[in-house]
Design a protein around this motif. Structure first.
Motif, PDB file in Angstrom:
ATOM      1  N   CYS A 140      90.456  48.565  53.772  1.00  0.00           N
ATOM      2  CA  CYS A 140      90.409  50.019  53.697  1.00  0.00           C
ATOM      3  C   CYS A 140      90.407  50.605  55.113  1.00  0.00           C
ATOM      4  O   CYS A 140      89.590  50.211  55.939  1.00  0.00           O
ATOM      5  N   GLN A 169      89.339  53.308  56.130  1.00  0.00           N
ATOM      6  CA  GLN A 169      88.162  54.141  56.366  1.00  0.00           C
ATOM      7  C   GLN A 169      86.917  53.305  56.595  1.00  0.00           C
ATOM      8  O   GLN A 169      86.176  53.546  57.532  1.00  0.00           O
ATOM      9  N   CYS A 170      86.675  52.314  55.746  1.00  0.00           N
ATOM     10  CA  CYS A 170      85.419  51.572  55.828  1.00  0.00           C
ATOM     11  C   CYS A 170      85.632  50.085  56.116  1.00  0.00           C
ATOM     12  O   CYS A 170      84.669  49.346  56.266  1.00  0.00           O
ATOM     13  N   CYS A 210      89.791  52.224  49.527  1.00  0.00           N
ATOM     14  CA  CYS A 210      89.119  51.461  48.479  1.00  0.00           C
ATOM     15  C   CYS A 210      88.560  52.389  47.417  1.00  0.00           C
ATOM     16  O   CYS A 210      88.246  51.948  46.328  1.00  0.00           O
ATOM     17  N   CYS A 228      86.474  57.290  50.326  1.00  0.00           N
ATOM     18  CA  CYS A 228      87.102  56.938  51.597  1.00  0.00           C
ATOM     19  C   CYS A 228      88.358  57.763  51.822  1.00  0.00           C
ATOM     20  O   CYS A 228      88.662  58.167  52.934  1.00  0.00           O
TER      21      CYS A 228
END
Ligand SMILES: [Zn+2]
Length: 60
Positions: A4, A6-7, A23, A27
């Protein structure tokens, strides 16, 4: 399997993942929020800088 953006947790890029390449919805929204935040923050900062410079010029 991918990560992902973002994370950095494992996420799926297959069509059953509605939030790909993220995900989760969280996100995806966070990434959009950061993108729009930057886009709108830069012009505001420039505008404030110009206003401050104008005020300094008037006082001097
Ligand atoms: Zn994520």
């Amino acid at each position: 399997m991918a990560l992902c953006p973002q994370c950095n947790q494992a996420t799926s890029l297959s069509s059953d993942n509605a939030w790909r390449p993220f995900c989760s919805e969280r996100c995806k929204l966070l990434d959009l929020g950061e993108w729009f935040g930057e886009r709108y923050t830069v012009p505001v900062d420039n505008l404030e800088g110009d206003l401050l410079q104008d005020e300094d010029g008037t006082l001097q």
